[in-house]
Design a protein around this motif. Structure first.
Motif, mmCIF file in Angstrom:
data_model
loop_
_atom_site.group_PDB
_atom_site.id
_atom_site.type_symbol
_atom_site.label_atom_id
_atom_site.label_comp_id
_atom_site.label_asym_id
_atom_site.label_seq_id
_atom_site.Cartn_x
_atom_site.Cartn_y
_atom_site.Cartn_z
ATOM 1 N N GLY A 15 40.742 40.026 45.579
ATOM 2 C CA GLY A 15 40.231 38.676 45.420
ATOM 3 C C GLY A 15 38.599 38.607 45.119
ATOM 4 N N GLY A 16 38.257 39.754 45.228
ATOM 5 C CA GLY A 16 36.575 39.644 45.046
ATOM 6 C C GLY A 16 36.355 39.952 43.812
ATOM 7 N N ARG A 67 41.481 37.020 34.236
ATOM 8 C CA ARG A 67 40.744 37.669 35.117
ATOM 9 C C ARG A 67 39.580 38.617 34.839
ATOM 10 N N PHE A 68 39.578 39.125 33.754
ATOM 11 C CA PHE A 68 38.381 40.009 33.355
ATOM 12 C C PHE A 68 38.019 39.453 32.082
ATOM 13 N N SER A 85 39.029 38.110 40.824
ATOM 14 C CA SER A 85 40.303 38.297 41.430
ATOM 15 C C SER A 85 40.871 39.620 41.307
ATOM 16 N N LEU A 86 40.204 40.440 41.573
ATOM 17 C CA LEU A 86 40.536 41.887 41.668
ATOM 18 C C LEU A 86 41.940 41.958 42.559
ATOM 19 N N LYS A 87 42.841 42.772 42.293
ATOM 20 C CA LYS A 87 43.827 43.390 43.212
ATOM 21 C C LYS A 87 43.970 44.753 43.359
ATOM 22 N N VAL A 120 36.259 52.068 40.849
ATOM 23 C CA VAL A 120 36.476 50.738 41.348
ATOM 24 C C VAL A 120 37.649 50.873 42.386
ATOM 25 N N THR A 121 37.374 50.499 43.512
ATOM 26 C CA THR A 121 38.177 50.662 44.569
ATOM 27 C C THR A 121 38.553 49.240 45.239
ATOM 28 N N VAL A 122 39.787 48.385 45.203
ATOM 29 C CA VAL A 122 40.143 47.381 45.811
ATOM 30 C C VAL A 122 41.127 47.428 47.000
#
Length: 124
Positions: A15-16, A67-68, A85-87, A120-122
């Protein structure tokens, strides 16, 4: 020679948001399309987004649409990828690339120069 250096990756909760930057040096990139790709562990590199050199038209893979946002500043030789809205499935190493041509493309073979990538780590 052209060098591409990505920055802005990191760890974020689902979500970040993160904003990736790609700074180009060497030969001008203003007449080339720029793209972002990503590669998750055990998977092939996949297209994320691209931006045209002249009219700034954009192209996105379906999974990130809405989102992007890809953008570029030719005066600064920099391209950006705003990720909202990262997943967890967005977790990957993200690479920027400079195209041979000015038009957008999702084909990695249309890209001449590549950066080293930023992680990138979600987390869920």
């Amino acid at each position: 020679q052209v060098q591409l250096v990505e920055s802005g990756g990191g760890l974020v909760q689902a979500g970040g948001s993160l904003r990736l930057s790609c700074a180009a040096s060497g030969r001008t990139f203003s007449r080339s399309a720029m793209g972002w790709f990503r590669q998750a562990p055990g998977k092939e590199r996949e297209f994320v987004a691209a931006i045209n050199w002249g009219n700034y038209s954009t192209l996105y893979t379906d999974s990130v649409k809405g989102r992007f946002t890809i953008s570029r500043d030719n005066a600064k030789n920099t391209v950006y990828l705003q990720m909202n809205s990262l997943k967890p499935e967005d977790t990957a190493v993200y690479f920027c690339a400079r195209g041979y041509y000015g038009g957008t493309s999702s084909n990695p073979r249309d890209y001449e120069y590549w950066g080293q990538g930023t992680q990138v780590t979600v987390s869920s």
